[in-house]
Design a protein around this motif. Structure first.
Motif, PDB file in Angstrom:
ATOM      1  N   VAL A 110      -2.843  -6.335   3.891  1.00 21.64           N
ATOM      2  CA  VAL A 110      -4.183  -6.891   3.675  1.00 21.64           C
ATOM      3  C   VAL A 110      -5.280  -6.184   4.461  1.00 21.64           C
ATOM      4  CG1 VAL A 110      -3.147  -9.155   3.246  1.00 21.64           C
ATOM      5  CG2 VAL A 110      -4.001  -8.610   5.535  1.00 21.64           C
ATOM      6  N   LYS A 111      -4.949  -5.335   5.417  1.00 20.89           N
ATOM      7  CA  LYS A 111      -5.967  -4.820   6.341  1.00 20.89           C
ATOM      8  C   LYS A 111      -7.056  -4.002   5.652  1.00 20.89           C
ATOM      9  CE  LYS A 111      -3.434  -0.615   7.630  1.00 20.89           C
ATOM     10  NZ  LYS A 111      -2.917   0.200   8.756  1.00 20.89           N
ATOM     11  N   ASP A 112      -6.721  -3.300   4.565  1.00 21.96           N
ATOM     12  CA  ASP A 112      -7.704  -2.463   3.877  1.00 21.96           C
ATOM     13  C   ASP A 112      -8.157  -3.064   2.553  1.00 21.96           C
ATOM     14  OD1 ASP A 112      -7.599  -0.469   5.875  1.00 21.96           O
ATOM     15  OD2 ASP A 112      -5.783   0.390   4.974  1.00 21.96           O
ATOM     16  N   GLY A 113      -7.987  -4.372   2.408  1.00 25.52           N
ATOM     17  CA  GLY A 113      -8.375  -5.021   1.169  1.00 25.52           C
ATOM     18  C   GLY A 113      -7.234  -5.048   0.158  1.00 25.52           C
ATOM     19  N   LYS A 114      -7.491  -5.692  -0.953  1.00 29.23           N
ATOM     20  CA  LYS A 114      -6.452  -5.842  -1.969  1.00 29.23           C
ATOM     21  C   LYS A 114      -6.094  -4.493  -2.573  1.00 29.23           C
ATOM     22  CE  LYS A 114      -6.656  -9.332  -4.787  1.00 29.23           C
ATOM     23  NZ  LYS A 114      -6.979 -10.237  -5.932  1.00 29.23           N
ATOM     24  N   MET A 115      -4.806  -4.210  -2.605  1.00 36.50           N
ATOM     25  CA  MET A 115      -4.330  -2.966  -3.193  1.00 36.50           C
ATOM     26  C   MET A 115      -4.410  -3.022  -4.707  1.00 36.50           C
ATOM     27  SD  MET A 115      -0.885  -1.996  -1.037  1.00 36.50           S
ATOM     28  CE  MET A 115      -0.886  -1.777   0.740  1.00 36.50           C
TER      29      MET A 115
END
Length: 490
Positions: free
Chosen positions: A117-122
């Motif tokens: 989740v750290k970089d937003g939804k994949m």
């Protein structure tokens, strides 16, 4: 006749010194024994817990002894755990049972959730490429809910960060050695649960170690030796009796296959038959359920660490297709067998019962399971090995779905945890319809709607347990089961 010479004054001083030294030596030993007699008596009242703890490696046992000296820290950590468990339940209980199960499984890997989740939804393509890098046992869950339940996973990640901050704030008030011990205990939830659920025992253990560390360590080592000898002797007799009963031997293999199937695991006979059984130590890491969120609430018995089928059955396949035993069947495995297949393995039932009778003073969880599941169960045919005496009305009926890993589809029932420990019970805000769900982890069909569950309104109450062993104690290390060890979640 010559007069007898008398000893001089130097001889008298020398003799006096020897007598005084002997008095001090034996007097000090007797004094130490008398001084520790109250502690010995108190700890022996919780002998089952002592036996379970004594089998852990020295470094972990040292952390237990250090932690036990600070019951206030145990109380504060337990209170933090109660509040975070409620928060987690409120988060997951609005989802379908299958998604609840997946969230519990992924919560065992906080590092995986953070990376997810750290970089937003994949994107779908990113998720598909990333999932194969994860541990095999959670790849399916990550692929299925990585995008679908991204918001819930993000909340869990934030909860993990908040817990880290709260725990750091709590433990920094204590000496450095105590801080390390407390962090160790959080990574061993089965021990932490025992200490916080049996505070009187924890206080007694901590007081004994504070007053006389050498005696306490020696006492635990002596208990470990006694337990190891008893376990080795009992396991050898279990194997010998099983080898003398071909029907029971065959049924034990059949039961293990059925257990693996019900758990959705691969039971590849050829794979285990061809394994390289070298004298080297095999180490496999098993990630426990998060101490802060607890194991899945629908489990009716404590189960902190999911294990493969052979760890429950107590054997693996060796060279030539022989069964290589390393322990007795687990209590979880026994509960599964007699909940779903009480009539199928009649010869195996008889073997268990004979072993129970041959070791009337055994304190193993296996022994207690036989007493509860066989001796006190009128539905189990222990005296009639051969044709079953009744139908299997309780067997799971949902294919390869694990009977131990399905949440209920209607409402969250009250937890019914067996001694020695009991998990928190959440009191609903309003009366609920009594559940007909049996007191056992069961397979439930997928619901057509999301489960409707009361929202907890107060902190759960931890009920003190009866005297007993570790909550997952089948998995307290033993003399014959040290080749597997546990590690905290990443």
């Amino acid at each position: 006749m010559k007069p007898t010479s008398r000893p001089g004054p130097g001889y008298a001083k020398w003799a006096t010194a020897i007598l005084f030294g002997a008095f001090c030596l034996f007097g000090s030993i007797g004094f130490a024994q008398d001084r520790n007699a109250p502690y010995h008596s108190l700890l022996e009242q919780d002998r089952t817990i002592v036996e379970s703890l004594s089998m852990y490696p020295d470094d972990i046992l040292k952390s237990v002894l250090v932690t036990a000296q600070y019951p206030d820290a145990l109380t504060k950590i337990s209170q933090l755990q109660n509040s975070t468990q409620i928060e987690f339940l409120e988060l997951v209980q609005i989802y379908a049972p299958k998604d609840q199960e997946a969230l519990y499984e992924l919560a065992r890997y906080p590092g995986v959730i953070h990376a997810l989740v750290k970089d937003g939804k994949m994107s779908k393509a990113e998720l598909k490429e990333w999932v194969p890098t994860l541990p095999e046992e959670i790849q399916a869950e990550a692929k299925r809910i990585g995008r679908k339940r991204f918001d819930a996973l993000s909340q869990i990640d934030q909860m993990n960060a908040n817990i880290d901050i709260a725990l750091d704030e709590l433990v920094r008030r204590y000496p450095r050695e105590v801080q390390g011990a407390l962090y160790d205990m959080v990574g061993l939830p089965e021990i932490m649960e025992v200490l916080t659920s049996n505070m009187t025992f924890a206080v007694n253990l901590g007081a004994a170690y504070r007053d006389d560390p050498a005696w306490t360590a020696s006492y635990l080592k002596q208990v470990a030796v006694e337990v190891a000898e008893a376990q080795a002797s009992e396991l050898a007799d279990f194997q010998a009796q099983l080898a003398a009963d071909p029907e029971a031997y065959r049924e034990m293999q059949q039961a293990a296959r059925q257990y693996a199937k019900d758990q959705g695991e691969q039971y590849d006979y050829n794979k285990y038959q061809n394994m390289d059984f070298s004298p080297e130590v095999n180490v496999r890491v098993y990630h426990h359920y998060s101490y802060w969120y607890g194991y899945p609430y629908w489990f009716s018995t404590p189960y902190w660490r999911p294990m493969p089928w052979y760890m429950h059955a107590g054997f693996v396949w060796g060279p030539g297709g022989n069964m290589v035993f390393f322990g007795l069947p687990s209590a979880w495995y026994m509960h599964w067998q007699y909940r779903y297949y009480p009539y199928r393995y009649a010869h195996l039932n008889a073997h268990y019962y004979r072993h129970y009778q041959r070791h009337p003073h055994s304190q193993t969880r296996f022994h207690r399971s036989v007493r509860n599941e066989v001796v006190q169960n009128p539905n189990v045919p222990v005296n009639r090995p051969g044709r079953p005496i009744g139908p299997e009305t309780n067997r799971p009926t949902h294919g390869n779905q694990s009977p131990s890993t399905r949440p209920p589809s209607t409402q969250r029932p009250a937890r019914d945890i067996q001694p020695p420990t009991q998990r928190p019970t959440v009191t609903p805000a309003r009366p609920s319809v009594p559940s007909n769900r049996p007191a056992t982890p069961t397979v439930r069909p997928a619901p057509t709607t999301r489960p409707s569950m009361p929202t907890p309104t107060q902190r759960p109450v931890t009920t003190p347990s009866n005297r007993g062993g570790l909550s997952h104690t089948d998995w307290a290390p033993s003399a014959v089961n040290l080749w597997v060890w546990f590690a905290p979640s990443d």
